[in-house]
Design an enzyme around this catalytic site. Structure first.
Site, mmCIF file in Angstrom:
data_model
loop_
_atom_site.group_PDB
_atom_site.id
_atom_site.type_symbol
_atom_site.label_atom_id
_atom_site.label_comp_id
_atom_site.label_asym_id
_atom_site.label_seq_id
_atom_site.Cartn_x
_atom_site.Cartn_y
_atom_site.Cartn_z
ATOM 1 C CE1 TYR A 155 58.618 71.710 3.157
ATOM 2 C CE2 TYR A 155 58.640 73.736 4.436
ATOM 3 C CZ TYR A 155 57.974 72.621 3.974
ATOM 4 O OH TYR A 155 56.656 72.411 4.323
ATOM 5 C CE LYS A 159 56.134 73.080 0.870
ATOM 6 N NZ LYS A 159 54.990 72.358 0.299
HETATM 7 P P1 NAP Z 1 53.561 64.207 5.710
HETATM 8 O O1 NAP Z 1 52.758 63.799 6.876
HETATM 9 O O2 NAP Z 1 55.005 63.849 5.654
HETATM 10 O O3 NAP Z 1 52.819 63.705 4.369
HETATM 11 C C1 NAP Z 1 53.396 63.952 3.127
HETATM 12 C C2 NAP Z 1 52.546 63.321 2.052
HETATM 13 O O4 NAP Z 1 53.167 63.588 0.782
HETATM 14 C C3 NAP Z 1 52.463 61.804 2.195
HETATM 15 O O5 NAP Z 1 51.160 61.395 1.865
HETATM 16 C C4 NAP Z 1 53.452 61.299 1.159
HETATM 17 O O6 NAP Z 1 53.072 60.041 0.606
HETATM 18 C C5 NAP Z 1 53.309 62.351 0.084
HETATM 19 N N1 NAP Z 1 54.460 62.397 -0.815
HETATM 20 C C6 NAP Z 1 55.740 62.694 -0.529
HETATM 21 N N2 NAP Z 1 56.498 62.626 -1.630
HETATM 22 C C7 NAP Z 1 55.668 62.266 -2.647
HETATM 23 C C8 NAP Z 1 55.835 62.032 -4.033
HETATM 24 N N3 NAP Z 1 57.027 62.178 -4.629
HETATM 25 N N4 NAP Z 1 54.746 61.688 -4.762
HETATM 26 C C9 NAP Z 1 53.532 61.557 -4.195
HETATM 27 N N5 NAP Z 1 53.315 61.757 -2.884
HETATM 28 C C10 NAP Z 1 54.367 62.115 -2.121
HETATM 29 O O7 NAP Z 1 53.531 65.810 5.521
HETATM 30 P P2 NAP Z 1 52.414 66.915 5.924
HETATM 31 O O8 NAP Z 1 52.881 67.574 7.151
HETATM 32 O O9 NAP Z 1 51.066 66.327 5.860
HETATM 33 O O10 NAP Z 1 52.647 67.941 4.735
HETATM 34 C C11 NAP Z 1 51.773 68.016 3.608
HETATM 35 C C12 NAP Z 1 52.106 69.289 2.820
HETATM 36 O O11 NAP Z 1 51.958 70.436 3.680
HETATM 37 C C13 NAP Z 1 53.546 69.329 2.312
HETATM 38 O O12 NAP Z 1 53.597 69.964 1.060
HETATM 39 C C14 NAP Z 1 54.241 70.182 3.344
HETATM 40 O O13 NAP Z 1 55.387 70.808 2.835
HETATM 41 C C15 NAP Z 1 53.150 71.186 3.670
HETATM 42 N N6 NAP Z 1 53.317 71.862 4.959
HETATM 43 C C16 NAP Z 1 53.338 71.160 6.131
HETATM 44 C C17 NAP Z 1 53.502 71.847 7.318
HETATM 45 C C18 NAP Z 1 53.513 71.146 8.640
HETATM 46 O O14 NAP Z 1 53.779 71.839 9.638
HETATM 47 N N7 NAP Z 1 53.245 69.870 8.732
HETATM 48 C C19 NAP Z 1 53.630 73.219 7.307
HETATM 49 C C20 NAP Z 1 53.624 73.907 6.104
HETATM 50 C C21 NAP Z 1 53.443 73.213 4.921
HETATM 51 P P3 NAP Z 1 53.861 58.666 0.948
HETATM 52 O O15 NAP Z 1 53.976 58.600 2.441
HETATM 53 O O16 NAP Z 1 53.000 57.631 0.364
HETATM 54 O O17 NAP Z 1 55.194 58.772 0.279
#
Ligand code: NAP
Length: 247
Positions: A155, A159
């Protein structure tokens, strides 16, 4: 109405941070296209929720890791909107494990969804943005890409790759008035972080100067800034949205 008249595309918006970005953009007057992959029902529900703000909302099932699907996605959105002013590359997954136990599949899947996806959509959209002579690309990285994290080598690599890609894109396309920035969220409370055990979560919280986990809306607000004309002189930057964690 910070985004009145603008057209936006957000990948991975069926839940979590992507959904919060889509809602914030619609509330601020943008027409919003967004993607999802497995959460089909949630995607359809979001389309209705966004339309209730009086904007045009389009939900499309599209795998961000697939180059051909990304090309078709950009075409479909351009056919509907005529232009794309803001692209938010948000889709992402985790496959955490210590390096000793991490399989090639776990490494590969995370690069394909998190990093290749950014290449796929950016590559497909830049000719249009160059013709428009404007565009704001926002890539969702992570504090983990800046500082690394044990158990997340795959990951963190994806990133960190996003940050290098973002800066290079900003350098290449700045002369065409295309801006490209990354956001590095810290610990944001979503389904992705729900998977972590209580001890890990407690450790994250203690390390945050603001003493709370971030909310998806905290990241959405940073996207509003980078997508809007308030940031027309900001490009090639990484904005940490982490409650001071990286300070
Ligand atoms: P999440 O709740 O797991 O949501 C992930 C989203 O990405 C879902 O809508 C999922 O859609 C979609 N997705 C996954 N694989 C995909 C694909 N191959 N094609 C299209 N859509 C896809 O995650 P989140 O926490 O909101 O994270 C969103 C972003 O922020 C990510 O890039 C993550 O790495 C980043 N981030 C998150 C955090 C954190 O603490 N949460 C921190 C730093 C960065 P489906 O469910 O329909 O598959």
């Amino acid at each position: 109405m910070m985004l009145k008249g603008k057209k936006a595309l957000i990948t991975g918006a069926s839940k979590g941070i992507g959904k919060a970005i889509a809602v914030a953009f619609a509330r601020e007057g943008a027409d919003v296209a967004f993607t999802y992959l497995s959460s089909v029902e949630k995607g359809k529900a979001l389309e209705n929720e966004l339309a209730s703000y009086g904007i045009t909302a389009i939900g499309i099932r599209s795998d961000a890791s697939d180059f051909t699907q990304a090309e078709a996605l950009i075409k479909e959105v351009l056919d509907a909107f005529g232009q794309i002013d803001i692209l938010v590359n948000n889709a992402g997954i985790t496959r955490d494990n210590l390096l000793l136990r991490m399989s090639l599949d776990d490494f590969d899947a995370v690069q394909k969804t998190n990093l290749y996806s950014v290449f796929n959509t950016t590559k497909a959209i830049i000719k249009t943005m160059m013709k428009q002579r404007s565009g704001s690309i926002i890539n969702i990285s992570s504090v983990v890409g800046v500082k690394g994290n044990a158990g997340q080598a795959n990951y963190a690599a994806s990133k960190a790759g996003i940050i290098g890609f973002t800066k290079s894109t900003a350098l290449e396309l700045g002369s065409r008035n295309i801006r490209c920035n990354a956001i590095a969220p810290g610990f944001i409370e979503t389904e992705m972080t729900d998977q972590l055990d209580a001890k890990t979560v407690e450790g994250w919280r203690n390390a945050i100067p603001l003493k709370r986990g971030g909310q998806p809306e905290d990241v959405a607000n940073a996207c509003l800034f980078l997508g809007s004309d308030l940031s027309t002189y900001v490009s090639g930057q990484v904005l940490n949205v982490c409650g001071g964690m990286l300070t």
